[in-house]
Design a protein around this motif. Structure first.
Motif, PDB file in Angstrom:
ATOM      1  N   LYS A   1      12.698   0.126   8.880  1.00 49.94           N
ATOM      2  CA  LYS A   1      11.799   0.347   9.993  1.00 49.94           C
ATOM      3  C   LYS A   1      11.541  -0.985  10.699  1.00 49.94           C
ATOM      4  O   LYS A   1      11.102  -1.934  10.071  1.00 49.94           O
ATOM      5  CB  LYS A   1      10.486   0.940   9.499  1.00 49.94           C
ATOM      6  N   GLY A   2      11.798  -1.005  11.950  1.00 52.52           N
ATOM      7  CA  GLY A   2      11.630  -2.243  12.694  1.00 52.52           C
ATOM      8  C   GLY A   2      10.198  -2.482  13.096  1.00 52.52           C
ATOM      9  O   GLY A   2       9.885  -2.656  14.272  1.00 52.52           O
ATOM     10  N   ILE A   3       9.297  -2.488  12.122  1.00 52.13           N
ATOM     11  CA  ILE A   3       7.875  -2.653  12.438  1.00 52.13           C
ATOM     12  C   ILE A   3       7.268  -3.672  11.491  1.00 52.13           C
ATOM     13  O   ILE A   3       7.882  -4.074  10.522  1.00 52.13           O
ATOM     14  CB  ILE A   3       7.102  -1.323  12.266  1.00 52.13           C
ATOM     15  N   PHE A   4       6.048  -4.080  11.786  1.00 48.71           N
ATOM     16  CA  PHE A   4       5.320  -4.970  10.890  1.00 48.71           C
ATOM     17  C   PHE A   4       4.310  -4.133  10.105  1.00 48.71           C
ATOM     18  O   PHE A   4       3.281  -3.736  10.651  1.00 48.71           O
ATOM     19  CB  PHE A   4       4.595  -6.054  11.681  1.00 48.71           C
ATOM     20  N   PRO A   5       4.570  -3.874   8.838  1.00 50.40           N
ATOM     21  CA  PRO A   5       3.740  -2.912   8.100  1.00 50.40           C
ATOM     22  C   PRO A   5       2.283  -3.343   7.946  1.00 50.40           C
ATOM     23  O   PRO A   5       1.410  -2.488   7.852  1.00 50.40           O
ATOM     24  CB  PRO A   5       4.430  -2.812   6.742  1.00 50.40           C
ATOM     25  N   ASN A   6       2.021  -4.638   7.915  1.00 46.84           N
ATOM     26  CA  ASN A   6       0.637  -5.069   7.699  1.00 46.84           C
ATOM     27  C   ASN A   6      -0.143  -5.296   8.991  1.00 46.84           C
ATOM     28  O   ASN A   6      -1.245  -5.827   8.963  1.00 46.84           O
ATOM     29  CB  ASN A   6       0.590  -6.319   6.840  1.00 46.84           C
ATOM     30  N   LEU A   7       0.448  -4.951  10.110  1.00 47.75           N
ATOM     31  CA  LEU A   7      -0.284  -5.001  11.371  1.00 47.75           C
ATOM     32  C   LEU A   7      -0.592  -3.570  11.795  1.00 47.75           C
ATOM     33  O   LEU A   7       0.124  -2.641  11.432  1.00 47.75           O
ATOM     34  CB  LEU A   7       0.560  -5.674  12.464  1.00 47.75           C
TER      35      LEU A   7
END
Lengths: 236, 821
Positions: free
Chosen positions: A84-90
């Motif tokens: 997943k091209g996301i920032f999980p902790n944001l």
């Protein structure tokens, strides 16, 4: 975008062995093939995350040598990496804020995202890592929607997602390409992507061994995955 | 009521400072993934600079407070942060957890060393609080100083500022995004390097604020005390799980209040003398407890491919050979070394024995232990107490104690060896009886008085090992579920606890131990006035008291024996289990390996080795003090140097120990001598001397820490080449030369320094020459593979080389023939 006789690899291990590839505006190019064939590496070469040993990457006819990934993303090459091209902790909102580094305005991104994926709007403050797999991929895709790229590079969009969601996502990819954006899709999950693409290539051992119309290639795919040759099949 | 207010205010003020420091720590950790061990040291260093600008009578001095403050916060601190990120920390990406821990430790030691160097005279430096000591206002009867008010307000403002920065600004969000996925930030068009720089600058600024604010509360500036005070902030940071800022701030306040209320309750430590030092240990106790209460980390299969470390395991045969060579080598050296140098060398080898415990625990089993010297110190104290400290005739009771300890030890260690139950009890019994036998033989438990004993007994050493092992187990039980950084912090907390509660303990312990002391209480003076005189051993009929050579050889033999034992262990099923646990705990769990048993046993064993080595080391030194040689900072330095030398190797422990115990001191001596001999270059040599003494270990750590396999591997590769056929001449020249130097020295043709100057370079140069030669040969041989054999026919050698180049299984043509028969 063009790759000309590109060879590249990780450290001393060569992966790509002379890749030629051309992506026109509005195309959806599906790059298929078995594991370890060099598909993702090709994509990373295009986004300049991996250096090129020999050969050239050209965008609009210009060599991209010495350009780093940050600049590449600012000139409109949008890469959505594997997983997943996301920032999980944001939070969802903060993920969108990071996207503004590409030069797009936050407003535009938000409108584009929440119009397309209303369920993300209700989860603005939620940590992206706690979204469902499909929602995470939607969030990743919203970068392609909101930042007006010229070229979109997608790696394993379907990984770990339900077929229905994959179908929806490819529907969006199709719409994006209709706006004149060139899309390069790397997939193992071949059937779904062949439906929307208008060009396809099979990559084995660091080379594109076949290139052409998706429908024609579909027949050869199983041979490529299972390692059988034409000859064997005719004998059967 | 007045007291309550006063102590609450004091607690809030200290807590606010902890909060500020820990927030800085959290900022750097969340944005770079590196736990900045040097954080406390940065705060300390900047506090010294602030003092220099503000109050020193000589250089600087008398700057107005706001200007000095602004200068330190916005010029010095950011420069430190940016420099650290650019030069040191940036290279840490993609390295393993141990390296990520060791490099910041090296940086911390560099700051401590550097500060000691710059401000080396012992004048007392007293920073004044803001607006002076008299500036205060009152609530009821309680006074609140202006300084305290400023501290609390600053903490609040900084908290709000950080919260705003990290959640409401683009750069702040990007800083957090970098931790999640650095590459993805690049793909988004962000600049991860810039975000990292900014976060290090901010981190350093927070450390500086904390350091400057806290220093007036301490009285005179003290390097270690100041560093440790900011270290207390680690507990607060863990309270917020290293990422949650509000929780971190709360944690800081809780710790500050806990310390303050404890001071109130205990009358600043006067009420319960045993716990008098607890006030300085409370933060680490809290740290330990929080770490244990943290939810358990999920088991991970660490991806081996990412790390570049790989340790070769020596065969048992070669380890015995090298052990023997090492003993002979050192014995030969004793014939020519002066007493002073023998002592230095013995010191290095003593540390190396303790280092072996780290090879087992960290190198083989992958469990980080930052408290190796705490266990060593416990061993030394135990040996002292049982040999001379208790001042009683030991007899049957002593043996009873040893038996209990041995049974406990066996119970902890043996289950991990996979013995069936009946055999397990058998093994424990045999071990226990063995210990009893040894204790009886070497002590003569006949009850004749040994109260006046002036030497350390062999049984004292055994008891030292057993007690250290038992305490190792006690520490390990709660820490079993921790790994990596968290385990490192837990052991670090334990080391500080030992520093404060054991080394500073001045109480006398009176115990009624059955069979000992004829029914009277036995008294132990735990850490007699800050120094214990540890006697030299007196067993085997050799008097080690005056004979430094014998002591050196004893240490060498001990090192070799334990080392061989470790290699045997590493080669056994047990060793492979340890290695498997290090590589992938997840895979081990799925294979049904009981990792609890394994961890418990390896901790016990390692602590026992450390305790044994510590007792022997201390007896070589003849005395230990509360501030040397087993303190937490020395433990960190030894850990760091062992990792740098190659913690997966026996020789890593040896090199680390000798570097720490011997090399830097000898180098310092050398430059000192030069400074004496050529007084016109006095200043230059003094600077070099100081550099080695103050910064040597830290610089070695920073410079060499990048190589995950350590120096030992490189040195070994060099010597391995020397053994090859083509280098026979070089090898014999080397051996001949070193023997010649040795003979020259023994016949007094050359003096000690000349010997050293000839000897050490020869040892280092031979492998270098061999390596250079080999490289030359290789460049000559660099035919493209496909062209080999075109101009001349294939020989066995070429086939072999080809196989090697193509990574094919290595096969001798001869083996082939054998098999085909």
């Amino acid at each position: 975008m063009q790759l000309v006789e590109v060879t590249a690899g990780y450290g001393r291990i060569p992966v790509l062995d002379g890749v030629n590839l051309e992506l026109q505006a509005g195309d959806i190019y599906a790059l298929l093939g078995p594991n370890g064939g060099g598909k993702s590496t090709t994509l990373k070469v295009c986004s300049r995350q991996i250096g090129i040993s020999t050969g050239e990457l050209r965008v609009s006819g210009q060599s991209m040598e010495g350009i780093n990934p940050e600049i590449l993303s600012k000139v409109g090459i949008c890469t959505i990496p594997e997983g997943k091209g996301i920032f999980p902790n944001l939070s969802v909102q903060e993920n969108l804020v990071v996207m503004t580094h590409t030069g797009a305005e936050l407003d535009e991104i938000e409108t584009a995202t929440f119009d397309r994926f209303p369920q993300l709007a209700t989860r603005r403050k939620q940590l992206a890592g706690t979204l469902s797999g499909g929602e995470q991929q939607m969030l990743a895709m919203s970068r392609a929607l909101g930042t007006n790229p010229k070229i979109l590079l997608l790696d394993e969009l379907s990984m770990g997602l339900a077929p229905k969601i994959v179908k929806d996502l490819y529907e969006i990819v199709h719409q994006i390409s209709e706006e004149g954006i060139g899309v390069l899709v790397v997939e193992q999950f071949a059937r779904t992507v062949l439906g929307v693409s208008n060009k396809a290539g099979i990559m084995i051992n660091g080379k594109i061994v076949r290139e052409g119309d998706p429908n024609e290639l579909e027949e050869e795919l199983s041979a490529a995955y299972l390692g059988r040759r034409e000859k064997d099949r005719s004998e059967q | 009521m007045t007291e309550l207010v006063t102590f609450t205010v004091v607690g809030l003020a200290i807590g606010s400072i902890y909060s500020i420091a820990s927030a800085g720590l959290v900022v750097t950790y969340t944005t770079s993934g590196i736990f900045n061990f040097a954080h406390g040291a940065i705060g300390m260093f900047t506090a010294f600079i602030y003092w220099q600008l503000r109050w020193d009578a000589g250089w600087g001095g008398q700057w107005p407070a706001p200007i000095a403050m602004l200068f330190v916060l916005f010029v010095v601190a950011p420069i430190i942060g940016i420099f650290l990120q650019l030069v040191v920390m940036r290279g840490l990406e993609g390295t393993n957890e141990t390296t990520k821990l060791v490099i910041p430790i090296a940086v911390m030691l560099a700051f401590i060393g550097g500060t000691n160097w710059i401000w080396q005279d012992l004048e007392s430096r007293i920073p004044e609080p803001f607006f002076g000591r008299e500036s205060k206002w009152s609530i009821g009867d309680a006074y609140i100083t202006t300084h305290q008010t400023i501290v609390v307000v600053t903490a609040l403002l900084l908290a709000l500022f950080l919260k705003f920065l990290l959640t409401n600004t683009r750069i702040g969000i990007t800083m957090r995004a970098v931790v999640d996925n650095r590459e993805l930030v690049q793909l988004n068009g962000g600049k991860p390097d810039f975000a990292a720089l900014l976060s290090w600058a901010i981190g350093a600024m927070m450390a500086a604020v904390a350091g400057i604010l806290i220093s007036p509360l301490l009285g005179s500036l003290n390097v270690l005390a100041l560093t440790l005070l900011v270290v207390n902030a680690y507990a607060a940071a863990i309270f917020g799980r290293l990422k949650n800022l509000p929780l971190t701030f709360m944690g800081g306040l809780v710790i500050g209040l806990a310390v303050s209320y404890w001071n109130w309750l205990s009358g600043t430590g006067r009420k319960w003398p045993w716990l008098s030092e607890l006030r300085s240990a409370i933060p680490v106790v809290i740290l330990f407890v929080i770490l244990i209460l943290l939810p358990q980390e999920r088991l991970r299969g660490s991806s081996l491919a990412k790390y570049r470390e790989s340790f070769k395991v020596p065969t048992i045969k070669s380890s015995i050979t090298w052990g023997a060579i090492f003993i002979i080598f050192i014995s030969a050296l004793t014939l020519i070394l002066e007493n002073k140098w023998e002592f230095s060398l013995a010191k290095g080898i003593g540390f190396a024995i303790i280092g072996l415990s780290m090879v087992l625990l960290t190198g083989y089993a992958g469990e980080i232990n930052l408290a190796p010297l705490a266990f060593a110190g416990i061993g030394a104290i135990s040996a002292y107490q049982f040999d001379v400290g208790s001042g009683v005739e030991t007899g049957a009771g002593f043996a009873t104690l040893a038996v209990f300890l041995a049974a406990f030890f066996g119970y902890l260690v043996f289950p991990a060896f996979g013995l069936a139950r009946a055999r397990l009890w058998g093994a424990v019994s045999v071990f226990t009886i063995g210990v009893l036998g040894l204790v009886t033989i070497f002590d003569g438990t006949s009850g004749t008085g040994i109260a006046s004993r002036e030497s350390m007994s062999f049984s004292g050493l055994i008891v030292a090992a057993l007690i250290a092992g038992a305490i190792g187990a006690v520490v390990a039980v709660p820490a079993l579920r921790l790994r990596g950084l968290y385990l490192g912090l837990a052991t670090f907390a334990f080391a500080i606890f030992v520093d404060k509660m054991v080394y500073k303990q001045r109480q006398t312990l009176s115990l009624d131990i059955p069979f000992i002391g004829d029914g009277k209480d036995v008294t132990f003076n735990v850490f007699n006035n800050g120094a214990l005189n540890i006697p030299r051993p007196g067993f085997f009929g050799i008097d080690f008291r005056k004979n430094q050579s014998a002591m050196l050889i004893l240490l060498t033999i001990t090192f070799s024996l334990i080392a061989i034992l470790l290699v045997i262990l590493r080669r056994s099923t047990y060793g492979r289990q340890l290695s498997a646990m290090k590589d992938s705990p997840a895979a081990c769990a799925t294979l049904g390996l009981n990792m609890l048993k394994l961890k418990l046993s390896v901790f016990t064993l390692a602590a026992a080795i450390a305790g044994f080595g510590g007792a022997l080391h201390a007896s070589n030194l003849r005395a230990i003090q509360e501030d040397a040689p087993f303190t937490v900072f020395e433990g960190l330095a030894l850990f760091m140097l062992t990792v740098v030398s190659g913690i997966g190797y026996i020789s890593g422990a040896l090199i680390g120990g000798i570097l720490y115990g011997t090399a830097f001191l000898v180098m310092g001596d050398f430059w000192d001598k030069l400074a004496n001999d050529w007084s016109s270059f006095d200043w230059l040599f003094t600077v070099i001397h100081d550099f080695f003494i103050f910064l040597g270990p830290a610089m070695a750590g920073i410079g060499l820490g990048r190589n995950p396999n350590g120096i030992a591997a490189q040195i070994f590769d060099g010597y391995r080449i020397l053994k090859e056929e083509s280098n026979r001449t070089l090898l014999s020249i080397g051996v001949a030369a070193t023997t010649c130097f040795w003979i020259f020295r023994i016949t007094d043709v050359i003096d000690g320094w000349t010997f050293l100057l000839l000897f050490v370079p020869t040892l280092l140069l031979c492998p270098l020459i061999a390596e250079a030669k080999k490289k030359d040969l290789e460049t000559e041989k660099m035919h493209p593979l496909e062209l080999i054999g075109i101009d001349h026919s294939y020989t066995d050698q070429i086939v072999e080389d080809l196989n090697k180049e193509l990574n094919l299984p290595f096969s001798h043509p001869k083996d082939f023939e054998d098999r085909s028969h």
